[in-house]
Design a protein around this motif. Structure first.
Motif, PDB file in Angstrom:
ATOM      1  N   GLY A 101      39.946  -6.763  21.028  1.00 26.06           N
ATOM      2  CA  GLY A 101      41.129  -7.510  21.459  1.00 26.06           C
ATOM      3  C   GLY A 101      41.864  -8.094  20.271  1.00 26.06           C
ATOM      4  N   THR A 102      42.716  -9.062  20.558  1.00 29.10           N
ATOM      5  CA  THR A 102      43.544  -9.646  19.505  1.00 29.10           C
ATOM      6  C   THR A 102      42.833 -10.722  18.704  1.00 29.10           C
ATOM      7  OG1 THR A 102      44.441 -11.178  21.137  1.00 29.10           O
ATOM      8  CG2 THR A 102      45.694  -9.154  20.717  1.00 29.10           C
ATOM      9  N   GLY A 103      41.719 -11.233  19.212  1.00 30.03           N
ATOM     10  CA  GLY A 103      40.986 -12.263  18.496  1.00 30.03           C
ATOM     11  C   GLY A 103      39.512 -11.944  18.419  1.00 30.03           C
ATOM     12  N   TRP A 104      38.762 -12.781  17.670  1.00 31.83           N
ATOM     13  CA  TRP A 104      37.323 -12.560  17.544  1.00 31.83           C
ATOM     14  C   TRP A 104      36.664 -12.703  18.906  1.00 31.83           C
ATOM     15  CZ3 TRP A 104      32.976 -15.215  18.812  1.00 31.83           C
ATOM     16  CH2 TRP A 104      31.777 -14.704  18.324  1.00 31.83           C
ATOM     17  N   GLY A 105      35.708 -11.808  19.227  1.00 36.09           N
ATOM     18  CA  GLY A 105      34.946 -11.892  20.472  1.00 36.09           C
ATOM     19  C   GLY A 105      35.728 -11.486  21.697  1.00 36.09           C
ATOM     20  N   THR A 106      36.809 -10.733  21.495  1.00 38.17           N
ATOM     21  CA  THR A 106      37.596 -10.268  22.634  1.00 38.17           C
ATOM     22  C   THR A 106      37.610  -8.744  22.663  1.00 38.17           C
ATOM     23  OG1 THR A 106      39.691 -10.247  21.422  1.00 38.17           O
ATOM     24  CG2 THR A 106      39.088 -12.310  22.501  1.00 38.17           C
ATOM     25  N   ALA A 107      37.903  -8.204  23.826  1.00 41.03           N
ATOM     26  CA  ALA A 107      38.007  -6.752  23.975  1.00 41.03           C
ATOM     27  C   ALA A 107      39.012  -6.458  25.081  1.00 41.03           C
ATOM     28  CB  ALA A 107      36.650  -6.149  24.310  1.00 41.03           C
ATOM     29  N   ARG A 108      39.532  -5.226  25.043  1.00 43.06           N
ATOM     30  CA  ARG A 108      40.474  -4.789  26.075  1.00 43.06           C
ATOM     31  C   ARG A 108      40.148  -3.360  26.479  1.00 43.06           C
ATOM     32  NH1 ARG A 108      44.220  -1.770  23.180  1.00 43.06           N
ATOM     33  NH2 ARG A 108      44.179  -2.217  20.978  1.00 43.06           N
ATOM     34  N   PHE A 109      40.457  -3.031  27.721  1.00 42.03           N
ATOM     35  CA  PHE A 109      40.229  -1.688  28.241  1.00 42.03           C
ATOM     36  C   PHE A 109      41.011  -1.520  29.530  1.00 42.03           C
ATOM     37  CE2 PHE A 109      37.161  -4.458  30.133  1.00 42.03           C
ATOM     38  CZ  PHE A 109      36.957  -4.002  31.425  1.00 42.03           C
ATOM     39  N   ASP A 110      41.208  -0.275  29.931  1.00 42.34           N
ATOM     40  CA  ASP A 110      41.860   0.026  31.202  1.00 42.34           C
ATOM     41  C   ASP A 110      40.811   0.478  32.194  1.00 42.34           C
ATOM     42  OD1 ASP A 110      44.366  -0.577  30.233  1.00 42.34           O
ATOM     43  OD2 ASP A 110      44.895   1.494  29.785  1.00 42.34           O
ATOM     44  N   LEU A 111      40.952   0.017  33.426  1.00 44.63           N
ATOM     45  CA  LEU A 111      40.032   0.351  34.507  1.00 44.63           C
ATOM     46  C   LEU A 111      40.838   1.028  35.607  1.00 44.63           C
ATOM     47  CD1 LEU A 111      36.977  -0.268  35.137  1.00 44.63           C
ATOM     48  CD2 LEU A 111      37.829  -2.107  36.582  1.00 44.63           C
ATOM     49  N   ILE A 112      40.354   2.186  36.072  1.00 49.86           N
ATOM     50  CA  ILE A 112      41.041   2.909  37.140  1.00 49.86           C
ATOM     51  C   ILE A 112      40.280   2.691  38.436  1.00 49.86           C
ATOM     52  CG2 ILE A 112      41.782   5.150  37.996  1.00 49.86           C
ATOM     53  CD1 ILE A 112      41.933   6.076  35.106  1.00 49.86           C
ATOM     54  N   HIS A 113      40.961   2.102  39.406  1.00 47.72           N
ATOM     55  CA  HIS A 113      40.372   1.841  40.727  1.00 47.72           C
ATOM     56  C   HIS A 113      40.953   2.839  41.720  1.00 47.72           C
ATOM     57  CE1 HIS A 113      38.923  -0.250  44.249  1.00 47.72           C
ATOM     58  NE2 HIS A 113      40.158  -0.243  44.721  1.00 47.72           N
ATOM     59  N   SER A 114      40.069   3.573  42.400  1.00 44.93           N
ATOM     60  CA  SER A 114      40.484   4.530  43.427  1.00 44.93           C
ATOM     61  C   SER A 114      40.093   3.979  44.790  1.00 44.93           C
ATOM     62  CB  SER A 114      39.809   5.886  43.222  1.00 44.93           C
ATOM     63  OG  SER A 114      40.139   6.406  41.974  1.00 44.93           O
ATOM     64  N   PRO A 115      41.068   3.640  45.628  1.00 46.00           N
ATOM     65  CA  PRO A 115      40.721   3.122  46.943  1.00 46.00           C
ATOM     66  C   PRO A 115      40.029   4.199  47.780  1.00 46.00           C
ATOM     67  CG  PRO A 115      43.114   3.200  46.645  1.00 46.00           C
ATOM     68  CD  PRO A 115      42.488   3.714  45.398  1.00 46.00           C
ATOM     69  N   THR A 116      38.861   3.860  48.332  1.00 44.20           N
ATOM     70  CA  THR A 116      38.127   4.800  49.169  1.00 44.20           C
ATOM     71  C   THR A 116      37.493   4.047  50.330  1.00 44.20           C
ATOM     72  OG1 THR A 116      36.124   4.500  47.879  1.00 44.20           O
ATOM     73  CG2 THR A 116      37.540   6.340  47.257  1.00 44.20           C
ATOM     74  N   GLY A 117      36.953   4.784  51.250  1.00 45.15           N
ATOM     75  CA  GLY A 117      36.217   4.185  52.358  1.00 45.15           C
ATOM     76  C   GLY A 117      37.101   3.889  53.551  1.00 45.15           C
ATOM     77  N   PRO A 118      36.505   3.274  54.591  1.00 37.33           N
ATOM     78  CA  PRO A 118      37.232   3.042  55.833  1.00 37.33           C
ATOM     79  C   PRO A 118      38.364   2.024  55.698  1.00 37.33           C
ATOM     80  CG  PRO A 118      35.052   2.033  55.918  1.00 37.33           C
ATOM     81  CD  PRO A 118      35.130   2.831  54.656  1.00 37.33           C
ATOM     82  N   ASP A 119      38.313   1.173  54.655  1.00 37.49           N
ATOM     83  CA  ASP A 119      39.366   0.183  54.490  1.00 37.49           C
ATOM     84  C   ASP A 119      40.574   0.723  53.725  1.00 37.49           C
ATOM     85  OD1 ASP A 119      37.890   0.410  52.178  1.00 37.49           O
ATOM     86  OD2 ASP A 119      38.162  -1.692  51.606  1.00 37.49           O
ATOM     87  N   ARG A 120      40.522   1.995  53.374  1.00 36.00           N
ATOM     88  CA  ARG A 120      41.641   2.601  52.655  1.00 36.00           C
ATOM     89  C   ARG A 120      42.855   2.648  53.579  1.00 36.00           C
ATOM     90  NH1 ARG A 120      41.454   7.723  48.658  1.00 36.00           N
ATOM     91  NH2 ARG A 120      43.653   7.713  48.182  1.00 36.00           N
ATOM     92  N   ILE A 121      43.993   2.249  53.081  1.00 36.28           N
ATOM     93  CA  ILE A 121      45.198   2.132  53.907  1.00 36.28           C
ATOM     94  C   ILE A 121      45.712   3.499  54.341  1.00 36.28           C
ATOM     95  CG2 ILE A 121      47.586   1.320  53.923  1.00 36.28           C
ATOM     96  CD1 ILE A 121      46.621  -0.794  51.839  1.00 36.28           C
ATOM     97  N   ALA A 122      45.870   4.407  53.418  1.00 34.97           N
ATOM     98  CA  ALA A 122      46.367   5.752  53.731  1.00 34.97           C
ATOM     99  C   ALA A 122      45.763   6.723  52.737  1.00 34.97           C
ATOM    100  CB  ALA A 122      47.890   5.778  53.650  1.00 34.97           C
ATOM    101  N   SER A 123      45.713   7.988  53.122  1.00 37.50           N
ATOM    102  CA  SER A 123      45.073   8.991  52.260  1.00 37.50           C
ATOM    103  C   SER A 123      45.849   9.256  50.983  1.00 37.50           C
ATOM    104  CB  SER A 123      44.888  10.292  53.033  1.00 37.50           C
ATOM    105  OG  SER A 123      46.160  10.780  53.443  1.00 37.50           O
TER     106      SER A 123
END
Length: 160
Positions: free
Chosen positions: A20-42
């Motif tokens: 990250g921008t300072g000591w002891g920091t980090a950054r990353f991208d996380l991809i969330h794929s909605p799945t399961g019965p609570d998924r709004i639409a396909s």
């Protein structure tokens, strides 16, 4: 989504986490794929979250152990940027590895032992370098079929 929401998100790491921008920091991208019965639409698209952490312990794990493709559960505060096209930002305060990505395997080079000799197979080349087990150069066989002939010639004193 509220301007700030505290929740847990499961997703795959999109790229190797970066400092990250300072000591002891980090950054990353996380991809969330909605799945399961609570998924709004396909046809609901995946959501990319821009994650950061200021916890040095989490940053250390991210920078040393996490790889692209790992499935993580992150918990933290989610903030939607003012720009609706920008990804939501997550300030991560806990992290759990749910599933590690399969280890990548290099198939390009293969070392194989022939008694007291070692040969190096390279998928991109036909010639096969041959060495003694102690590391002395024997020569290069024109193809895998010619390895035995090269070893036989070397043992008879022909250094070609």
């Amino acid at each position: 989504m509220n301007p700030q929401t505290h929740l847990a998100i499961d997703g795959y790491v999109d790229a190797i986490p970066a400092p990250g921008t300072g000591w002891g920091t980090a950054r990353f991208d996380l991809i969330h794929s909605p799945t399961g019965p609570d998924r709004i639409a396909s046809d609901v698209p995946d959501t990319v979250y821009a994650c950061t952490t200021a916890d040095p312990r989490i940053a250390d794990v991210l920078l040393r152990e996490i790889r692209t493709g790992d499935l993580l559960r992150v918990t933290g505060t989610v903030v939607q940027a003012d720009d609706p096209t920008a990804p939501p930002r997550v300030s991560v305060d806990s992290l759990e590895v749910l599933e590690a990505a399969p280890a990548s395997v290099l198939y390009e080079l293969l070392l194989e032992r022939f008694g007291n000799y070692v040969v190096v197979f390279d998928v991109d080349r036909d010639p096969v370098p041959v060495f003694t087990a102690s590391g002395h150069w024997v020569g290069e066989a024109a193809s895998p079929d010619a390895i035995s002939d090269l070893i036989d010639a070397y043992e008879e004193g022909d250094t070609r």
